[in-house]
Design an enzyme around this catalytic site. Structure first.
Site, PDB file in Angstrom:
ATOM      1  CB  SER A 101      54.193  66.945  34.798  1.00 32.95           C
ATOM      2  OG  SER A 101      54.293  67.677  33.608  1.00 32.95           O
ATOM      3  CG  ASP A 108      51.437  66.109  32.091  1.00 37.84           C
ATOM      4  OD1 ASP A 108      51.184  65.779  33.260  1.00 37.84           O
ATOM      5  OD2 ASP A 108      52.114  67.113  31.802  1.00 37.84           O
TER       6      ASP A 108
END
Length: 263
Positions: free
Chosen positions: A41, A154
């Protein structure tokens, strides 16, 4: 001069990823340079910017330049409040069509295959922009990102701190976790976004514990728990950078004898 291979792992954490840049500033001052990096991320963003040659201050400036909640980024056509594809313009300015293999050191970026529920690490032939956007597609906020007919969200959904990928790829591992978990005041859970963010933090924190145990040197600024992953206040962003720097400095001198272990 050390002959040992140093690994660096950067967790996810939204704008709290600025603390990664602060910690990297301290590592730079100590002439500590990683030979291999892994990131999830926001950690994937910092990893690739760093491996592309940006210094910590430039990485900080990059984060400040990106306004996630610009109204132009909102969408009603995809499975998220914000179209993750809207951010490729920021990334293409830096990376253009570079692949992970084009970076100065090997970088391992993970994302979640949202259909199969499996963790995926991108091949070195993957474009940097694609890997970052997939790894950073925070669920419920950003739409999933499509690569070769596969939808990714993510990487932190399954592993927000992927230290295990470097376990056999380095001699000494430095981990920077910018998603520490502390108790927060109930009055701060006053919106859909705050509750969703808190739930995500709880999930990732559980997974982070065994991953953190693999680090030889863990940099974990606990005070970051007081900040939002979507923080935009410029003064607070500067404090986040400083927290990363100070925590790296304090842990280096008081807990982890890096020189004895590596030199």
């Amino acid at each position: 001069m050390s002959t040992k291979k140093i690994g660096l792992v950067l967790s996810g954490g939204g704008y709290k990823g600025i603390a990664h840049a602060g910690a990297l500033q301290f590592l730079k001052e100590q002439n500590i340079t990683p030979s291999v990096i892994a990131g999830t991320s926001s950690g994937s963003i910092v990893s690739c910017l760093y491996a592309c040659g940006m210094n910590p201050e430039e990485i900080f400036d990059f984060f400040k330049s990106v306004n996630i909640f610009d109204w132009h980024h909102f969408t009603f056509k995809k499975a998220g409040l914000i179209n993750v594809n809207a951010f490729d313009k920021y990334l293409y300015k830096v990376f253009q069509d570079k692949t992970l293999a084009d970076l100065s050191v090997p970088v391992y970026i993970n994302a979640t295959n949202i259909a199969t529920g499996k963790l995926h690490f991108f091949d070195p032939s993957t474009k940097v922009v694609d890997a970052i956007l997939a790894s950073s597609a925070f669920p419920g906020i950003f739409s999933p990102y499509e690569i070769d007919n596969t939808l990714y969200s993510d990487g932190g959904i399954i592993n927000n701190f992927p230290t295990h990928i470097l376990k056999n790829k380095c001699d000494y591992m430095i981990g920077i976790n910018v998603s520490p978990l502390l108790t927060i005041e109930p009055h701060k859970l006053n919106s859909i976004r705050s509750v969703a963010t808190r739930a995500y933090e709880l999930i990732t924190a559980i997974h982070n514990i065994p991953q953190a145990a693999l680090c030889d040197w863990l940099i974990e600024p606990e005070k970051l728990a007081e900040y939002s992953i979507f923080e935009r206040n410029k003064k607070k962003l500067s404090k986040i950078f400083e927290l990363g720097y100070q925590t790296a400095k304090e842990s280096y001198t008081s807990k982890y004898n890096f020189e004895k272990a590596v030199l």
